[in-house]
Design a protein around this motif. Sequence first.
Motif, PDB file in Angstrom:
ATOM      1  N   MET A   1       0.766  -1.110   0.239  1.00 38.48           N
ATOM      2  CA  MET A   1       0.062  -0.056  -0.006  1.00 38.48           C
ATOM      3  C   MET A   1       0.768   1.200   0.072  1.00 38.48           C
ATOM      4  SD  MET A   1      -2.621   1.286   2.981  1.00 38.48           S
ATOM      5  CE  MET A   1      -4.290   0.800   2.093  1.00 38.48           C
ATOM      6  N   ASP A   2       0.865   1.843  -0.943  1.00 40.14           N
ATOM      7  CA  ASP A   2       1.712   3.188  -1.085  1.00 40.14           C
ATOM      8  C   ASP A   2       0.944   4.545  -0.603  1.00 40.14           C
ATOM      9  OD1 ASP A   2       3.756   1.580  -2.307  1.00 40.14           O
ATOM     10  OD2 ASP A   2       2.786   1.890  -4.210  1.00 40.14           O
ATOM     11  N   ASN A   3      -0.335   4.417  -0.684  1.00 36.02           N
ATOM     12  CA  ASN A   3      -0.942   5.580  -0.359  1.00 36.02           C
ATOM     13  C   ASN A   3      -1.774   5.516   1.032  1.00 36.02           C
ATOM     14  OD1 ASN A   3      -0.335   7.055  -2.909  1.00 36.02           O
ATOM     15  ND2 ASN A   3      -2.124   5.590  -3.880  1.00 36.02           N
ATOM     16  N   GLU A   4      -2.485   6.535   1.408  1.00 36.02           N
ATOM     17  CA  GLU A   4      -3.046   6.396   2.686  1.00 36.02           C
ATOM     18  C   GLU A   4      -4.320   5.613   2.437  1.00 36.02           C
ATOM     19  OE1 GLU A   4      -3.735  10.442   4.324  1.00 36.02           O
ATOM     20  OE2 GLU A   4      -1.559  10.510   4.861  1.00 36.02           O
ATOM     21  N   LEU A   5      -4.792   5.066   3.576  1.00 32.84           N
ATOM     22  CA  LEU A   5      -5.993   4.070   3.403  1.00 32.84           C
ATOM     23  C   LEU A   5      -7.200   5.285   3.700  1.00 32.84           C
ATOM     24  CD1 LEU A   5      -7.000   1.454   3.628  1.00 32.84           C
ATOM     25  CD2 LEU A   5      -7.196   1.446   6.201  1.00 32.84           C
TER      26      LEU A   5
ATOM     27  N   ASP B   1     -16.697  -5.733  15.835  1.00 35.01           N
ATOM     28  CA  ASP B   1     -16.329  -6.074  16.972  1.00 35.01           C
ATOM     29  C   ASP B   1     -14.889  -6.040  16.896  1.00 35.01           C
ATOM     30  OD1 ASP B   1     -15.842  -8.455  15.923  1.00 35.01           O
ATOM     31  OD2 ASP B   1     -17.266  -9.519  17.037  1.00 35.01           O
ATOM     32  N   SER B   2     -14.143  -6.431  17.960  1.00 29.40           N
ATOM     33  CA  SER B   2     -12.556  -6.600  18.165  1.00 29.40           C
ATOM     34  C   SER B   2     -12.013  -7.742  17.033  1.00 29.40           C
ATOM     35  CB  SER B   2     -12.129  -6.605  19.573  1.00 29.40           C
ATOM     36  OG  SER B   2     -12.832  -7.928  20.240  1.00 29.40           O
ATOM     37  N   LEU B   3     -12.891  -8.575  16.941  1.00 28.17           N
ATOM     38  CA  LEU B   3     -12.425  -9.658  16.097  1.00 28.17           C
ATOM     39  C   LEU B   3     -12.205  -9.374  14.898  1.00 28.17           C
ATOM     40  CD1 LEU B   3     -13.702 -12.862  18.029  1.00 28.17           C
ATOM     41  CD2 LEU B   3     -11.514 -12.124  17.699  1.00 28.17           C
ATOM     42  N   GLY B   4     -13.631  -8.779  14.342  1.00 32.82           N
ATOM     43  CA  GLY B   4     -13.547  -8.039  13.097  1.00 32.82           C
ATOM     44  C   GLY B   4     -12.310  -7.121  12.631  1.00 32.82           C
ATOM     45  N   LEU B   5     -12.212  -6.284  13.652  1.00 34.21           N
ATOM     46  CA  LEU B   5     -10.916  -5.228  13.557  1.00 34.21           C
ATOM     47  C   LEU B   5      -9.547  -6.156  13.481  1.00 34.21           C
ATOM     48  CD1 LEU B   5     -10.278  -2.372  13.007  1.00 34.21           C
ATOM     49  CD2 LEU B   5     -10.075  -2.176  15.529  1.00 34.21           C
ATOM     50  N   LEU B   6      -9.714  -7.202  14.065  1.00 33.00           N
ATOM     51  CA  LEU B   6      -8.498  -7.877  14.069  1.00 33.00           C
ATOM     52  C   LEU B   6      -7.986  -8.320  12.786  1.00 33.00           C
ATOM     53  CD1 LEU B   6      -6.077  -9.026  15.428  1.00 33.00           C
ATOM     54  CD2 LEU B   6      -7.295 -10.923  16.279  1.00 33.00           C
ATOM     55  N   GLY B   7      -9.195  -9.060  12.141  1.00 29.27           N
ATOM     56  CA  GLY B   7      -9.239  -9.576  10.828  1.00 29.27           C
ATOM     57  C   GLY B   7      -8.825  -8.299   9.606  1.00 29.27           C
ATOM     58  N   ILE B   8      -9.304  -7.063   9.986  1.00 24.44           N
ATOM     59  CA  ILE B   8      -8.829  -5.937   9.109  1.00 24.44           C
ATOM     60  C   ILE B   8      -7.342  -5.812   9.217  1.00 24.44           C
ATOM     61  CG2 ILE B   8      -9.073  -3.420   8.615  1.00 24.44           C
ATOM     62  CD1 ILE B   8     -12.207  -4.239   9.385  1.00 24.44           C
ATOM     63  N   VAL B   9      -6.929  -5.726  10.433  1.00 29.76           N
ATOM     64  CA  VAL B   9      -5.797  -5.561  10.724  1.00 29.76           C
ATOM     65  C   VAL B   9      -4.707  -6.586   9.981  1.00 29.76           C
ATOM     66  CG1 VAL B   9      -3.728  -5.736  12.413  1.00 29.76           C
ATOM     67  CG2 VAL B   9      -5.697  -4.341  12.770  1.00 29.76           C
ATOM     68  N   GLY B  10      -5.052  -7.900  10.118  1.00 27.40           N
ATOM     69  CA  GLY B  10      -4.321  -8.945   9.548  1.00 27.40           C
ATOM     70  C   GLY B  10      -4.378  -8.787   7.810  1.00 27.40           C
TER      71      GLY B  10
ATOM     72  N   GLU C   1      -1.955  -6.289   7.020  1.00 31.92           N
ATOM     73  CA  GLU C   1      -0.537  -6.638   7.258  1.00 31.92           C
ATOM     74  C   GLU C   1      -0.221  -8.091   6.272  1.00 31.92           C
ATOM     75  OE1 GLU C   1       0.475  -5.764  11.940  1.00 31.92           O
ATOM     76  OE2 GLU C   1      -0.501  -7.787  11.509  1.00 31.92           O
ATOM     77  N   ASN C   2      -1.032  -8.739   5.929  1.00 35.76           N
ATOM     78  CA  ASN C   2      -0.583 -10.023   5.161  1.00 35.76           C
ATOM     79  C   ASN C   2      -0.721  -9.531   3.638  1.00 35.76           C
ATOM     80  OD1 ASN C   2      -0.101 -11.628   7.449  1.00 35.76           O
ATOM     81  ND2 ASN C   2      -2.462 -12.270   7.408  1.00 35.76           N
ATOM     82  N   ASN C   3      -1.669  -8.958   3.291  1.00 38.50           N
ATOM     83  CA  ASN C   3      -1.813  -8.689   1.746  1.00 38.50           C
ATOM     84  C   ASN C   3      -1.262  -7.169   1.352  1.00 38.50           C
ATOM     85  OD1 ASN C   3      -2.842 -11.073   1.524  1.00 38.50           O
ATOM     86  ND2 ASN C   3      -4.804 -10.408   2.033  1.00 38.50           N
ATOM     87  N   HIS C   4      -1.072  -6.189   2.314  1.00 37.67           N
ATOM     88  CA  HIS C   4      -0.338  -5.047   1.918  1.00 37.67           C
ATOM     89  C   HIS C   4       1.010  -4.760   2.288  1.00 37.67           C
ATOM     90  CE1 HIS C   4      -4.315  -3.920  -0.111  1.00 37.67           C
ATOM     91  NE2 HIS C   4      -4.824  -4.548   0.864  1.00 37.67           N
ATOM     92  N   ALA C   5       1.609  -5.767   2.899  1.00 43.39           N
ATOM     93  CA  ALA C   5       2.794  -5.601   3.373  1.00 43.39           C
ATOM     94  C   ALA C   5       2.926  -4.312   4.477  1.00 43.39           C
ATOM     95  CB  ALA C   5       3.857  -5.510   2.449  1.00 43.39           C
ATOM     96  N   MET C   6       2.119  -4.300   5.306  1.00 43.20           N
ATOM     97  CA  MET C   6       2.339  -3.417   6.363  1.00 43.20           C
ATOM     98  C   MET C   6       2.414  -4.052   7.421  1.00 43.20           C
ATOM     99  SD  MET C   6      -0.950  -0.928   5.639  1.00 43.20           S
ATOM    100  CE  MET C   6      -0.141   0.206   6.585  1.00 43.20           C
TER     101      MET C   6
ATOM    102  N   PRO D   1       1.090  -1.399  14.799  1.00 45.76           N
ATOM    103  CA  PRO D   1       1.537  -1.404  15.975  1.00 45.76           C
ATOM    104  C   PRO D   1       0.501  -2.532  16.624  1.00 45.76           C
ATOM    105  CG  PRO D   1       0.981   0.946  15.312  1.00 45.76           C
ATOM    106  CD  PRO D   1       0.711   0.095  14.338  1.00 45.76           C
ATOM    107  N   PRO D   2       0.935  -3.137  17.647  1.00 49.79           N
ATOM    108  CA  PRO D   2       0.133  -4.185  18.320  1.00 49.79           C
ATOM    109  C   PRO D   2      -1.067  -3.768  18.892  1.00 49.79           C
ATOM    110  CG  PRO D   2       2.528  -3.916  19.120  1.00 49.79           C
ATOM    111  CD  PRO D   2       2.267  -2.933  18.518  1.00 49.79           C
ATOM    112  N   ASP D   3      -1.202  -2.499  19.099  1.00 57.44           N
ATOM    113  CA  ASP D   3      -2.447  -2.197  19.640  1.00 57.44           C
ATOM    114  C   ASP D   3      -3.709  -1.515  18.605  1.00 57.44           C
ATOM    115  OD1 ASP D   3      -1.216   0.213  18.982  1.00 57.44           O
ATOM    116  OD2 ASP D   3      -1.809   1.158  20.644  1.00 57.44           O
ATOM    117  N   ALA D   4      -3.247  -1.933  16.980  1.00 61.24           N
ATOM    118  CA  ALA D   4      -4.057  -1.562  16.211  1.00 61.24           C
ATOM    119  C   ALA D   4      -5.394  -1.795  16.430  1.00 61.24           C
ATOM    120  CB  ALA D   4      -3.512  -1.753  15.001  1.00 61.24           C
ATOM    121  N   GLU D   5      -5.544  -3.351  16.930  1.00 65.69           N
ATOM    122  CA  GLU D   5      -7.042  -3.734  16.814  1.00 65.69           C
ATOM    123  C   GLU D   5      -7.942  -3.123  18.073  1.00 65.69           C
ATOM    124  OE1 GLU D   5      -4.360  -6.497  19.371  1.00 65.69           O
ATOM    125  OE2 GLU D   5      -4.100  -5.562  17.380  1.00 65.69           O
TER     126      GLU D   5
END
Length: 85
Positions: A1-5, A41-50, A53-58, A61-65
């Motif tokens: 991801m080169d640009n802002e979300l 919910d928090s699990l859904g946000l964890l899925g977004i974080v994942g 991280e996994n598909n956009h090489a980002m 921080p650990p507290d993102a979720e």
Amino acid sequence: MDNELTARELAALMKKAAGVTVVADELELRLDAGFDEFGLDSLGLLGIVGELENNHAMVLPPDAERCRTPREFLDLVNSNVVAGA
């Protein structure tokens, strides 16, 4: 991801990673509403974080979720994009 979300991209990620459908225009207008108001919910946000991280090489921080609002999450992610640039 080169640009802002963007809020529109976040809405798409909410659907893809958490199965929560949110109208992008509504999300843009309600950035300070709690994620729970959108059905995320928090699990859904964890899925977004994942997904980021996994598909956009980002590396977020650990507290993102723990972000409570779309604005808080976008600010965190985008400050990370700028810092990594």
